[in-house]
Design a protein around this motif. Structure first.
Motif, PDB file in Angstrom:
ATOM      1  N   ALA A   1      39.261  43.461  27.465  1.00  0.00           N
ATOM      2  CA  ALA A   1      40.562  43.294  28.120  1.00  0.00           C
ATOM      3  C   ALA A   1      40.650  42.021  28.944  1.00  0.00           C
ATOM      4  CB  ALA A   1      40.838  44.503  29.015  1.00  0.00           C
ATOM      5  N   PHE A   2      39.520  41.498  29.421  1.00  0.00           N
ATOM      6  CA  PHE A   2      39.573  40.380  30.365  1.00  0.00           C
ATOM      7  C   PHE A   2      39.683  39.017  29.690  1.00  0.00           C
ATOM      8  CE2 PHE A   2      35.315  42.113  29.823  1.00  0.00           C
ATOM      9  CZ  PHE A   2      34.593  41.031  29.346  1.00  0.00           C
ATOM     10  N   GLU A   3      39.813  38.976  28.362  1.00  0.00           N
ATOM     11  CA  GLU A   3      40.232  37.764  27.646  1.00  0.00           C
ATOM     12  C   GLU A   3      39.265  36.599  27.882  1.00  0.00           C
ATOM     13  OE1 GLU A   3      44.603  35.722  26.776  1.00  0.00           O
ATOM     14  OE2 GLU A   3      44.309  37.050  28.492  1.00  0.00           O
ATOM     15  N   VAL A   4      38.148  36.626  27.181  1.00  0.00           N
ATOM     16  CA  VAL A   4      37.052  35.670  27.416  1.00  0.00           C
ATOM     17  C   VAL A   4      37.475  34.239  27.093  1.00  0.00           C
ATOM     18  CG1 VAL A   4      34.707  35.040  26.797  1.00  0.00           C
ATOM     19  CG2 VAL A   4      35.384  37.466  26.844  1.00  0.00           C
ATOM     20  N   PRO A   5      37.375  33.309  28.053  1.00  0.00           N
ATOM     21  CA  PRO A   5      37.661  31.904  27.756  1.00  0.00           C
ATOM     22  C   PRO A   5      36.566  31.297  26.872  1.00  0.00           C
ATOM     23  CG  PRO A   5      37.749  32.361  30.125  1.00  0.00           C
ATOM     24  CD  PRO A   5      37.095  33.533  29.483  1.00  0.00           C
TER      25      PRO A   5
ATOM     26  N   ALA B   1      39.023  41.136  36.485  1.00  0.00           N
ATOM     27  CA  ALA B   1      38.054  40.177  35.967  1.00  0.00           C
ATOM     28  C   ALA B   1      37.002  40.878  35.110  1.00  0.00           C
ATOM     29  CB  ALA B   1      37.384  39.448  37.124  1.00  0.00           C
ATOM     30  N   ALA B   2      36.144  40.093  34.508  1.00  0.00           N
ATOM     31  CA  ALA B   2      35.074  40.643  33.676  1.00  0.00           C
ATOM     32  C   ALA B   2      34.235  41.647  34.464  1.00  0.00           C
ATOM     33  CB  ALA B   2      34.191  39.512  33.148  1.00  0.00           C
ATOM     34  N   ARG B   3      33.902  41.331  35.714  1.00  0.00           N
ATOM     35  CA  ARG B   3      33.037  42.224  36.500  1.00  0.00           C
ATOM     36  C   ARG B   3      33.654  43.606  36.689  1.00  0.00           C
ATOM     37  NH1 ARG B   3      33.636  38.448  40.800  1.00  0.00           N
ATOM     38  NH2 ARG B   3      31.382  38.229  40.815  1.00  0.00           N
ATOM     39  N   ASP B   4      34.985  43.693  36.616  1.00  0.00           N
ATOM     40  CA  ASP B   4      35.648  44.987  36.778  1.00  0.00           C
ATOM     41  C   ASP B   4      35.456  45.899  35.578  1.00  0.00           C
ATOM     42  OD1 ASP B   4      36.852  44.386  39.353  1.00  0.00           O
ATOM     43  OD2 ASP B   4      38.131  42.996  38.256  1.00  0.00           O
ATOM     44  N   PHE B   5      34.922  45.362  34.476  1.00  0.00           N
ATOM     45  CA  PHE B   5      34.704  46.148  33.267  1.00  0.00           C
ATOM     46  C   PHE B   5      33.227  46.355  32.964  1.00  0.00           C
ATOM     47  CE2 PHE B   5      38.982  44.729  32.991  1.00  0.00           C
ATOM     48  CZ  PHE B   5      39.656  45.755  32.341  1.00  0.00           C
ATOM     49  N   VAL B   6      32.356  45.888  33.864  1.00  0.00           N
ATOM     50  CA  VAL B   6      30.921  46.074  33.668  1.00  0.00           C
ATOM     51  C   VAL B   6      30.518  47.448  34.193  1.00  0.00           C
ATOM     52  CG1 VAL B   6      28.618  45.202  34.192  1.00  0.00           C
ATOM     53  CG2 VAL B   6      30.502  43.598  33.829  1.00  0.00           C
ATOM     54  N   LEU B   7      30.048  48.289  33.294  1.00  0.00           N
ATOM     55  CA  LEU B   7      29.624  49.641  33.668  1.00  0.00           C
ATOM     56  C   LEU B   7      28.175  49.679  34.119  1.00  0.00           C
ATOM     57  CD1 LEU B   7      31.172  51.565  30.636  1.00  0.00           C
ATOM     58  CD2 LEU B   7      32.145  51.293  32.921  1.00  0.00           C
ATOM     59  N   GLY B   8      27.346  48.843  33.543  1.00  0.00           N
ATOM     60  CA  GLY B   8      25.934  48.844  33.877  1.00  0.00           C
ATOM     61  C   GLY B   8      25.248  47.637  33.275  1.00  0.00           C
ATOM     62  N   VAL B   9      24.064  47.332  33.790  1.00  0.00           N
ATOM     63  CA  VAL B   9      23.285  46.208  33.280  1.00  0.00           C
ATOM     64  C   VAL B   9      21.803  46.571  33.270  1.00  0.00           C
ATOM     65  CG1 VAL B   9      24.891  44.425  34.077  1.00  0.00           C
ATOM     66  CG2 VAL B   9      23.042  45.182  35.593  1.00  0.00           C
TER      67      VAL B   9
ATOM     68  N   ILE C   1      45.867  27.911  26.988  1.00  0.00           N
ATOM     69  CA  ILE C   1      45.809  28.097  28.443  1.00  0.00           C
ATOM     70  C   ILE C   1      44.465  28.688  28.835  1.00  0.00           C
ATOM     71  CG2 ILE C   1      46.793  29.435  30.350  1.00  0.00           C
ATOM     72  CD1 ILE C   1      49.525  29.156  28.822  1.00  0.00           C
ATOM     73  N   ARG C   2      44.046  29.711  28.119  1.00  0.00           N
ATOM     74  CA  ARG C   2      42.752  30.364  28.390  1.00  0.00           C
ATOM     75  C   ARG C   2      41.599  29.380  28.347  1.00  0.00           C
ATOM     76  NH1 ARG C   2      41.190  33.598  23.395  1.00  0.00           N
ATOM     77  NH2 ARG C   2      40.499  31.490  22.836  1.00  0.00           N
ATOM     78  N   ASP C   3      41.616  28.477  27.357  1.00  0.00           N
ATOM     79  CA  ASP C   3      40.498  27.565  27.124  1.00  0.00           C
ATOM     80  C   ASP C   3      40.690  26.190  27.759  1.00  0.00           C
ATOM     81  OD1 ASP C   3      39.637  29.675  25.577  1.00  0.00           O
ATOM     82  OD2 ASP C   3      40.208  28.759  23.671  1.00  0.00           O
TER      83      ASP C   3
END
Length: 355
Positions: free
Chosen positions: A79-83, A115-123, A249-251
Motif C-alpha cells: 500500500a505504501f507505493e515503493v519509490p 509510511a512503509a514502517r506502518d505496515f511492518v509486522l515483524g523483522v 512523481i513517486r520516482d
C-alpha cells in the motif's frame, strides 16, 4: 560478502574486523561509507503469503518486483507505493524488500495509508554482535516487548542487518482517477491540496508539479471513484483523467538525468512555498500535500545554510558537500548514539552515515 543464509550472515558479522557497508540492491542507498560490503541479496524468497490474512513474509534480499508480482497475482499490493530511485540516482540493480524497510521508502500514497514502517509486522535481523534477533509477528495486534520492527524501519542499516520482514498488505483498488488542476502557483496549489485532503473524498495522492499541474488521486470501487471525483471537481474545478503522472512523481522523474544536487525536505505543508522561494532552486516537486518537497539546486549548494532553521529536516539525496542527514539536536543525537551503542557496540554498520 554475500551470505546465502541468515546463519552465514551472522557468522560474517561476528568475524568482521572492521566497518561493514550493508547493501541490499544498492538502488537507494544514500551517502558513502567505508568498509567491506555485506550484501543481503543472497537471502531471497517469499517465506509466507497468506492472501486471506493480508500478510506476507519475505527474506530481506527478495527483489521488490518479485514481491509485487506475487501480490498482484492475488489482487493485492504494497500500500505504501515503493519509490524507484534508480533513475534519479543513476543506479542499476534490483531494489530489495529489506532495503525498502531499512529506508522506510514511501511514495505518494503515504498521505492516506501511512509510511512503509506502518505496515511492518515483524523483522528478523542480525545485530552488531552477530546475534540473530526476532521482533514482532504476523498480525497487527502483536504488542510483546519493544517495537524493534519500527526502530529498524528507516535506520538505513545502522542498527542491524535485516534478514526477514513481515508486512501487512492491502487489496488493490478496482479503479482510480486523478483530478488535474492547472495554472496554480505554489501557494494556491498547497491550499487546494489541503482542501482536498481535508475533504471526505479519500484522496490517496496530492502532488504539485510546477509548470505542469496539481494532481489529486482517488482510488477504490469504480462507482465510488466516479462519484468522489465528480464531487471533488465540483469543489475545486479542474478536469478528471483516468491516470496521472504518479510513477514520475513517486520516482522524482523530473530530476532524473538532470545536472544538480537533489534535496528532500520534510516540513509543514503551509511552510513549503516560502521555503521553496528562499531555496533558489532550479526545480521543485511537491508531494504529500506539500509535506514533502524535492528540490534541484546547483551542485555543491549547502541548502541547510541557505534555508536556515525551519520546522522540518533536509536530506541530501544526490550530491556532495554536506552531510546526508539533518544534524540532530543534542538530546536526540545522544539517544541515537545510545541506540547504536546498544545494537552495534563495535560500530560496524554503515559507520558515520547517520551520526
Amino acid at each position: 560478502m554475500r551470505p546465502g543464509t541468515e546463519a552465514e550472515l551472522a557468522e560474517a558479522v561476528r568475524d568482521a574486523r572492521g566497518p561493514v557497508v550493508v547493501r541490499g540492491g544498492g538502488t537507494r542507498a544514500l551517502g558513502a561509507c567505508a568498509g567491506d560490503v555485506l550484501e543481503t541479496g543472497g537471502l531471497r524468497g517469499i517465506v509466507l503469503h497468506e492472501p486471506g490474512a493480508l500478510t506476507l513474509v519475505a527474506k530481506a534480499g527478495t527483489p521488490v518486483a518479485e514481491v509485487e508480482a506475487a501480490l498482484a497475482a492475488e489482487g493485492q499490493r504494497l500500500a505504501f507505493e515503493v519509490p524507484d530511485m534508480r533513475r534519479l540516482l543513476g543506479r542499476a540493480g534490483q531494489s530489495t524488500i529489506g532495503g525498502v524497510v531499512a529506508a522506510n521508502a514511501s511514495g505518494p500514497r503515504r498521505v492516506q495509508v501511512g509510511a512503509a514502517r506502518d505496515f511492518v509486522l515483524g523483522v528478523r535481523f542480525v545485530d552488531g554482535e552477530g546475534r540473530i534477533v526476532k521482533n514482532g509477528g504476523r498480525v497487527m495486534k502483536n504488542v510483546t516487548g519493544y517495537d524493534l520492527a519500527k526502530l529498524l524501519s528507516g535506520s538505513h542499516g545502522t542498527l542491524g542487518v535485516l534478514t526477514e520482514v513481515g508486512l501487512k498488505v492491502l487489496p488493490a483498488p478496482a479503479a482510480a482517477a486523478t483530478l488535474v488542476l492547472e495554472g496554480l502557483d505554489d501557494a494556491a496549489a498547497v491550499a487546494a491540496m489541503a482542501r482536498a485532503l481535508g475533504s471526505p473524498y479519500e484522496v490517496s495522492g496530492a502532488a504539485h508539479w510546477p509548470g505542469r499541474g496539481t494532481y489529486l488521486r482517488l482510488e477504490g470501487l469504480a462507482a465510488q471513484v466516479d462519484h468522489r471525483a465528480r464531487a471533488l471537481q465540483a469543489m475545486l474545478g479542474g478536469r478528471v483523467e483516468a491516470e496521472g503522472p504518479w510513477a514520475d512523481i513517486r520516482d522524482v522523474a523530473p530530476f532524473a538525468g538532470v545536472q544538480g544536487d537533489v534535496w528532500r525536505l520534510s516540513l509543514r505543508a503551509t511552510d513549503a512555498p516560502g521555503l521553496v522561494a528562499r531555496a533558489g532552486a532550479l526545480g521543485c516537486l511537491y508531494d504529500w500535500g506539500g509535506g514533502l518537497v524535492w528540490l534541484l539546486v546547483a551542485p555543491g549548494t549547502d541548502l541547510r545554510a541557505r534555508l536556515g532553521d525551519f520546522a522540518g529536516h533536509a536530506t541530501l539525496v544526490r550530491g556532495t558537500g554536506a552531510p546526508v542527514f539533518q544534524p540532530e539536536p543534542a538530546p536526540v543525537a545522544a539517544l541515537a548514539a545510545g541506540l547504536r551503542a546498544r545494537f552495534d557496540p563495535r560500530g560496524l554498520f554503515n559507520a558515520g552515515l547517520m551520526a
